[in-house]
Design a protein around this motif. Sequence first.
Motif, PDB file in Angstrom:
ATOM      1  N   UNK A 105       0.832  -1.209   0.000  1.00 25.32           N
ATOM      2  CA  UNK A 105       0.000   0.000   0.000  1.00 25.32           C
ATOM      3  C   UNK A 105       0.864   1.256   0.000  1.00 25.32           C
ATOM      4  N   UNK A 106       1.817   1.319   0.920  1.00 29.00           N
ATOM      5  CA  UNK A 106       2.628   2.530   1.034  1.00 29.00           C
ATOM      6  C   UNK A 106       3.526   2.728  -0.180  1.00 29.00           C
ATOM      7  N   UNK A 107       4.091   1.639  -0.696  1.00 28.60           N
ATOM      8  CA  UNK A 107       4.931   1.813  -1.880  1.00 28.60           C
ATOM      9  C   UNK A 107       4.099   2.209  -3.098  1.00 28.60           C
ATOM     10  N   UNK A 108       2.955   1.553  -3.284  1.00 30.43           N
ATOM     11  CA  UNK A 108       2.136   1.833  -4.467  1.00 30.43           C
ATOM     12  C   UNK A 108       1.574   3.252  -4.455  1.00 30.43           C
ATOM     13  N   UNK A 109       1.452   3.875  -3.260  1.00 31.60           N
ATOM     14  CA  UNK A 109       1.034   5.270  -3.204  1.00 31.60           C
ATOM     15  C   UNK A 109       2.065   6.157  -3.901  1.00 31.60           C
ATOM     16  N   UNK A 110       3.339   5.913  -3.600  1.00 28.96           N
ATOM     17  CA  UNK A 110       4.407   6.679  -4.237  1.00 28.96           C
ATOM     18  C   UNK A 110       4.454   6.393  -5.733  1.00 28.96           C
ATOM     19  N   UNK A 111       4.362   5.115  -6.087  1.00 32.91           N
ATOM     20  CA  UNK A 111       4.457   4.736  -7.499  1.00 32.91           C
ATOM     21  C   UNK A 111       3.307   5.336  -8.305  1.00 32.91           C
ATOM     22  N   UNK A 174      -7.264  -1.542  -5.154  1.00 32.67           N
ATOM     23  CA  UNK A 174      -7.524  -1.382  -6.587  1.00 32.67           C
ATOM     24  C   UNK A 174      -8.389  -0.155  -6.845  1.00 32.67           C
ATOM     25  N   UNK A 175      -9.437   0.027  -6.029  1.00 32.48           N
ATOM     26  CA  UNK A 175     -10.320   1.175  -6.203  1.00 32.48           C
ATOM     27  C   UNK A 175      -9.551   2.481  -6.012  1.00 32.48           C
ATOM     28  N   UNK A 176      -8.714   2.535  -4.994  1.00 33.71           N
ATOM     29  CA  UNK A 176      -7.960   3.759  -4.731  1.00 33.71           C
ATOM     30  C   UNK A 176      -6.998   4.067  -5.868  1.00 33.71           C
ATOM     31  N   UNK A 177      -6.300   3.055  -6.362  1.00 34.91           N
ATOM     32  CA  UNK A 177      -5.347   3.305  -7.436  1.00 34.91           C
ATOM     33  C   UNK A 177      -6.053   3.656  -8.744  1.00 34.91           C
ATOM     34  N   UNK A 183      -7.985  10.352 -11.970  1.00 32.56           N
ATOM     35  CA  UNK A 183      -7.870  11.787 -11.681  1.00 32.56           C
ATOM     36  C   UNK A 183      -6.583  12.382 -12.238  1.00 32.56           C
ATOM     37  N   UNK A 184      -5.515  11.576 -12.309  1.00 35.93           N
ATOM     38  CA  UNK A 184      -4.209  12.005 -12.828  1.00 35.93           C
ATOM     39  C   UNK A 184      -3.713  13.268 -12.110  1.00 35.93           C
ATOM     40  N   UNK A 212     -15.838  10.032  -4.009  1.00 38.76           N
ATOM     41  CA  UNK A 212     -14.531   9.964  -3.360  1.00 38.76           C
ATOM     42  C   UNK A 212     -14.003   8.530  -3.368  1.00 38.76           C
ATOM     43  N   UNK A 213     -13.746   7.973  -4.552  1.00 36.04           N
ATOM     44  CA  UNK A 213     -13.311   6.572  -4.624  1.00 36.04           C
ATOM     45  C   UNK A 213     -11.983   6.304  -3.920  1.00 36.04           C
TER      46      UNK A 213
END
Length: 286
Positions: A105-111, A174-177, A183-184, A212-213
Amino acid sequence: MLCSDGILSLFCFIAASLISLLPELLFRLELDIYIVYFTNIWFLHIIQYIFINVLAYLAFRGFAYQVAVRAIFLGYIFGIGILISITASPSWQIFGIYMTILANFHYSEFLAIAWTNPAVLSIDSFILNHSIAYGIAASLSWIEFFIERYYFYELKLPSPVSYFGLILCISGEILRKLAMCTAKHNFNHVVQSEKNDNHELVTHGVYSLCRHPSYVGWFYWSIGTQLILQNPFCFCAYALMSWRFFYDRVLIEEITLLNFFGEDYVKYQEKVGTGLPFISGYKISL
């Protein structure tokens, strides 16, 4: 397109994950000569982790170094989580699954930010330092797990509850990403107080399902982690505190969005709900 810092982080994350799995791979291939030198496998992991951090220190400077050490940390945790989930005793396996979910989760936020909105990329994009309350909540969940595992061993054995929590975490992630990718450049971890020239109201894709997905995904990911750990007390606390956090966050953000987009956002509110239980957002009449 993934920016250079994103590419660096991806390389470090994958490399650290593979290195963390190396001792187990060598053992299964019967190339376990390292046992002669390391009777304690965890000591070997410490040596490996220090070694790759020394390499990062020698190879990178400034922002690149800060990205590298965090990606290495999360990658190593991800790999160790996989090891625990497949090799440890049953009562530890769900904690291994939790470790992989948390690190990913934390890494994929940055990516995701590096991919969709590199202009705002920062060390905070890992959201490892989200807030003091977030750190305390995570620590309390670990404490509950360890205490309950010691006194109620059966409670921590893998069960449908923990696997349902895993499904909830994956779905929320998945929903968050998807929200971030949709939104880009309009997505930011920090609520914006001023409208940029390229700021647009996004209403398509997952935003046509809920307003607010990204918050919906994070909310269900959060409580899913406690279902994985089968922490009854932290599950209730996480559900309550996460709901309260997103209730306040949605109000603040929607006041800002109403100032930015006015009647367009009001019409959007009429058509699409927030997606969060018992949270309707900030409503006005124009």
